[in-house]
Enzyme design. Sequence first.
Site, mmCIF file in Angstrom:
data_model
loop_
_atom_site.group_PDB
_atom_site.id
_atom_site.type_symbol
_atom_site.label_atom_id
_atom_site.label_comp_id
_atom_site.label_asym_id
_atom_site.label_seq_id
_atom_site.Cartn_x
_atom_site.Cartn_y
_atom_site.Cartn_z
ATOM 1 C CB ALA A 37 -1.254 -0.096 1.241
ATOM 2 C CB SER A 61 2.332 -8.035 -2.927
ATOM 3 O OG SER A 61 1.182 -7.663 -3.812
ATOM 4 N NE ARG A 62 -5.128 -12.172 -2.524
ATOM 5 C CZ ARG A 62 -5.816 -12.236 -4.010
ATOM 6 N NH1 ARG A 62 -5.460 -10.559 -4.620
ATOM 7 N NH2 ARG A 62 -6.226 -12.429 -4.633
ATOM 8 C CE1 TYR A 83 -0.436 -9.463 0.980
ATOM 9 C CE2 TYR A 83 -2.728 -10.447 0.929
ATOM 10 C CZ TYR A 83 -1.510 -9.497 1.075
ATOM 11 O OH TYR A 83 -1.896 -8.332 -0.019
ATOM 12 C CG LEU A 99 -3.825 -6.779 4.118
ATOM 13 C CD1 LEU A 99 -3.819 -7.967 5.246
ATOM 14 C CD2 LEU A 99 -3.193 -6.937 2.859
ATOM 15 C CG HIS A 104 -7.240 -4.154 9.046
ATOM 16 N ND1 HIS A 104 -7.864 -2.453 9.231
ATOM 17 C CD2 HIS A 104 -7.116 -4.214 7.881
ATOM 18 C CE1 HIS A 104 -6.770 -1.996 8.644
ATOM 19 N NE2 HIS A 104 -6.349 -3.071 7.348
ATOM 20 C CE LYS A 122 -6.892 5.355 8.338
ATOM 21 N NZ LYS A 122 -7.971 6.127 7.679
#
Length: 393
Positions: A37, A61-62, A83, A99, A104, A122
Amino acid sequence: MAMLLQLTTFLQQYVYEKGHEKPKAPDALRIGILSTAMINSAAIIRPAMSHGGVIISAIASRNLKQAQDHARKYGIPKAYGSYDELLNEPGIDAVYISLPNGMHGMWTKKSLQAGKHVLLEKPFTANADEAREIVRLAVEKNLVLVEAFHWQFHPAAHAVKALIDSGKYGQVLRTYARMTSPTGSIPRSDIRWKYALAGGSLMDMTYVISSTRYYLNAGTPREVAEAKARASRDDPRVDEAMEATLRFDLNGRMVESKIYSDMDRANVLGVIPRVWETPSIEIETEHAVIYFYNFMMPHLYHYIQIHDKRTGQTRTEKHYSGGPQWGQRGEAWWSTYRYQLEAFVDQVRGREPPHWVTLESSIAQMETIDAIYEKSGLGKRLPTPENVDPPRV
């Protein structure tokens, strides 16, 4: 404005952290990152450069190529295409999870089950049920789990808290917290707009609830008196804006708090973006009105304005280091994220951090979010279903 603040933080940290790299201790905490991200650079990668007790040792990452590209860009030793692979790495002590919201809960559970401490972006989870579940697991495993409300770790936040808690200005009467982003500043393809990923303005801009509860020393409100959502034109289940009135019972005294979040804030006269609307909170007490401008990213710029209702005088304060909780620790150039990382390492190493976001507070945060969504008629957010293919971050 929130997106602009984030981008400015990337630049600020690039400039300052590059000149303050620290040699790494032999026993440095090894952190892995789940996702590639955009926030990772500001939230954990750059802050770790100036912390001798932290090494960013892996990223997952995927999409393996995406992980490899990020690892190469930031000098991270290992990259994984899933992951689970990262979580199975025995040399990793903790993970930072950035993510999408709806993922989460699941990946925090997997991280804790793998024996990793967790710094969790968050909002904590999709809803309060998930929050209670991961808290139980963290306690059971005796692992550190904390919601990354970075702004709460900054000296400016503590200075405002000290003003209120001192009693000098009497009891709190009301609060109003606002966070907006100009129309068009968050692309419609962004995860914030996706219902299946637990998106929505209140989920993304949950700082308005966090700041309200923090300055009131409050858990969940006694009632959500009103909640009005403005639904996204693309998906009516997603709030592009949310307004709510919360009533908190503070030792038998009711305090009314209003919150406003907006991911598509209309321009003035249709053409002028409201770039001046940084995340801010106003707290009125019996004897003063305290206004904290840019509470979310105070390291970039902020001011604390105190208007004394008794004298009619107004004064302004700014706090970039020190303060009632950090004392001599910290530097004026540290970002909110750098202060947060300092506290996270303290907690993992068994030291008392100057500030901490408790698990009980994170549960109360999600309970409050759920209650607002329910009152608005949209219903609480749900975890990302297993049959949904999320972004390959």
